[in-house]
Scaffold this motif. Structure first.
Motif, mmCIF file in Angstrom:
data_model
loop_
_atom_site.group_PDB
_atom_site.id
_atom_site.type_symbol
_atom_site.label_atom_id
_atom_site.label_comp_id
_atom_site.label_asym_id
_atom_site.label_seq_id
_atom_site.Cartn_x
_atom_site.Cartn_y
_atom_site.Cartn_z
ATOM 1 N N GLY A 196 48.658 43.686 34.449
ATOM 2 C CA GLY A 196 47.280 43.521 33.981
ATOM 3 C C GLY A 196 46.723 42.109 34.091
ATOM 4 N N LYS A 197 47.404 41.232 34.816
ATOM 5 C CA LYS A 197 46.999 39.827 34.891
ATOM 6 C C LYS A 197 45.618 39.658 35.520
ATOM 7 N N SER A 198 45.431 40.287 36.681
ATOM 8 C CA SER A 198 44.130 40.137 37.356
ATOM 9 C C SER A 198 43.016 40.773 36.533
ATOM 10 N N THR A 199 43.336 41.900 35.916
ATOM 11 C CA THR A 199 42.330 42.565 35.087
ATOM 12 C C THR A 199 41.910 41.648 33.948
ATOM 13 N N LEU A 200 42.870 40.951 33.374
ATOM 14 C CA LEU A 200 42.564 40.015 32.289
ATOM 15 C C LEU A 200 41.603 38.925 32.779
ATOM 16 N N THR A 258 50.048 33.425 38.336
ATOM 17 C CA THR A 258 50.863 33.050 39.489
ATOM 18 C C THR A 258 52.227 33.707 39.479
ATOM 19 N N HIS A 259 52.810 33.783 40.642
ATOM 20 C CA HIS A 259 54.210 34.166 40.755
ATOM 21 C C HIS A 259 55.077 32.943 41.051
ATOM 22 N N GLU A 260 54.447 31.778 41.111
ATOM 23 C CA GLU A 260 55.186 30.539 41.377
ATOM 24 C C GLU A 260 55.720 30.008 40.057
HETATM 25 N N1 LIG Z 1 39.487 49.048 39.720
HETATM 26 C C1 LIG Z 1 40.597 49.685 39.317
HETATM 27 N N2 LIG Z 1 40.621 51.025 39.207
HETATM 28 C C2 LIG Z 1 41.722 51.677 38.774
HETATM 29 N N3 LIG Z 1 42.867 51.060 38.415
HETATM 30 C C3 LIG Z 1 42.918 49.738 38.504
HETATM 31 C C4 LIG Z 1 41.790 48.971 38.968
HETATM 32 N N4 LIG Z 1 42.141 47.663 38.952
HETATM 33 C C5 LIG Z 1 43.416 47.621 38.512
HETATM 34 N N5 LIG Z 1 43.879 48.850 38.248
HETATM 35 C C6 LIG Z 1 45.223 49.167 37.723
HETATM 36 O O1 LIG Z 1 45.447 48.398 36.578
HETATM 37 C C7 LIG Z 1 46.796 47.949 36.507
HETATM 38 C C8 LIG Z 1 46.806 46.436 36.356
HETATM 39 O O2 LIG Z 1 46.318 45.866 37.568
HETATM 40 P P1 LIG Z 1 46.172 44.311 37.785
HETATM 41 O O3 LIG Z 1 45.564 44.121 39.101
HETATM 42 O O4 LIG Z 1 45.490 43.714 36.603
HETATM 43 O O5 LIG Z 1 47.710 43.881 37.783
HETATM 44 P P2 LIG Z 1 48.359 42.460 38.112
HETATM 45 O O6 LIG Z 1 49.193 42.104 36.921
HETATM 46 O O7 LIG Z 1 47.303 41.502 38.513
HETATM 47 O O8 LIG Z 1 49.327 42.806 39.327
HETATM 48 P P3 LIG Z 1 49.718 41.912 40.632
HETATM 49 O O9 LIG Z 1 50.780 40.954 40.158
HETATM 50 O O10 LIG Z 1 50.278 42.927 41.576
HETATM 51 O O11 LIG Z 1 48.496 41.251 41.133
HETATM 52 C C9 LIG Z 1 47.480 48.458 37.755
HETATM 53 O O12 LIG Z 1 48.193 49.615 37.415
HETATM 54 C C10 LIG Z 1 46.333 48.768 38.680
HETATM 55 O O13 LIG Z 1 46.657 49.822 39.539
#
Ligand SMILES: Nc1ncnc2c1ncn2[C@@H]1O[C@H](COP(=O)(O)OP(=O)(O)OP(=O)(O)O)[C@@H](O)[C@H]1O
Ligand SMILES: [Mg+2]
Length: 243
Positions: free
Chosen positions: A39-43, A192-194
């Motif tokens: 959920g990092k990018s979502t955050l 980051t993954h770094e």
């Molecule tokens: N627009 C969207 N619609 C549906 N599901 C989504 C959407 N965006 C993200 N997700 C889901 O939400 C969850 C969290 O996604 P997110 O991109 O926040 O993860 P992340 O921690 O950034 O991962 P990564 O390290 O791979 O970038 C994942 O299961 C992803 O499939």
């Protein structure tokens, strides 16, 4: 300050953020770590108002990102750089960087372009200032992306895996620039993954696991027995170090 309380976010029936609390003060460099899909990018997208939040509250310097009237003010305070250099292909580096200051902050074009050149010089790209994105390497494009965010003079810089599409040499190039920016006191939220880099520049580490913030510790503590005492953290770190 960026203040997040009880943040919930779902996509359809999938709950992606489950009650996140996080406060980030001026001058902090906070790295957000966690497995892919945690959920990092979502955050980051919720902090910047790019996703509608389903519960809780996110404010940037007191401006509530869920209120359309306050979102523009919140956005002016935080600059975001994403994994892929989403520069406008028909504009030069300088034009890309000057665009938002001119359009959003009403800075005269001449001044905005002079500032863009100054920023490019800071990241070692003076000579590429008038090049188009297609004429730049990935690392150079990412540096332009960072300048574009800095041009808005944000109080907070949000960075989502800005080096993950780069080869090791370009990664090192971009990371050293970020380390410099951190040293100048810019508040940063860094996904980051770094791991080793996160360790070297962060004041704090926030660790996300399946949409929950299961650790929020000073960097030293995260990488000590305290962090390792948390099974998910220990597992994550040992896996990252092997990769
Ligand atoms: N627009 C969207 N619609 C549906 N599901 C989504 C959407 N965006 C993200 N997700 C889901 O939400 C969850 C969290 O996604 P997110 O991109 O926040 O993860 P992340 O921690 O950034 O991962 P990564 O390290 O791979 O970038 C994942 O299961 C992803 O499939
Ligand atoms: Mg991501």
């Amino acid at each position: 300050m960026i203040s997040i309380t009880g943040l919930h976010k779902s996509f359809g029936s999938a709950t992606v953020l489950r009650g996140i609390d996080l406060e980030i003060s001026q001058g902090e460099v906070v790295s957000v770590l966690g497995s892919s899909g945690s959920g990092k990018s979502t955050l980051i997208r919720c902090i910047n108002g790019l996703e509608k939040i389903d519960g809780g509250r996110v404010t940037v310097d007191g401006f509530d990102v869920s209120k359309p009237r306050e979102l523009a003010d919140a956005r002016k305070r935080s600059g975001t750089v994403f994994q892929l250099f989403n520069l406008y292909p028909h504009m030069t580096a300088v034009q890309n960087i000057a665009l938002a200051p001119v359009e959003v902050l009403n800075v005269p074009r001449k001044d905005a372009e002079a500032e863009a050149r100054r920023l490019l010089q800071q990241v070692g790209l003076s000579e590429r200032a008038d090049a188009y994105p297609a004429q730049l390497s990935g690392g150079q494009r990412q540096r332009v992306g960072i300048c574009r965010a800095l041009a808005m003079k944000p109080s907070y810089l949000l960075l989502d895996e800005v080096t993950s599409a780069l080869d090791p040499e370009m990664t090192a190039e971009v990371l050293s620039i970020l380390a410099n920016i951190a040293k100048q006191g810019t508040t940063m939220v860094f996904v980051t993954h770094e791991i080793e880099f996160a360790r070297s520049i962060s004041t704090r580490i926030a660790f996300l696991d399946k949409g929950q913030m299961i650790a929020d510790l000073p960097t030293e503590d995260f990488f000590s027995d305290k962090g390792m005492a948390m099974p998910r953290v220990a597992q994550f770190l040992s896996k990252m170090r092997k990769d």
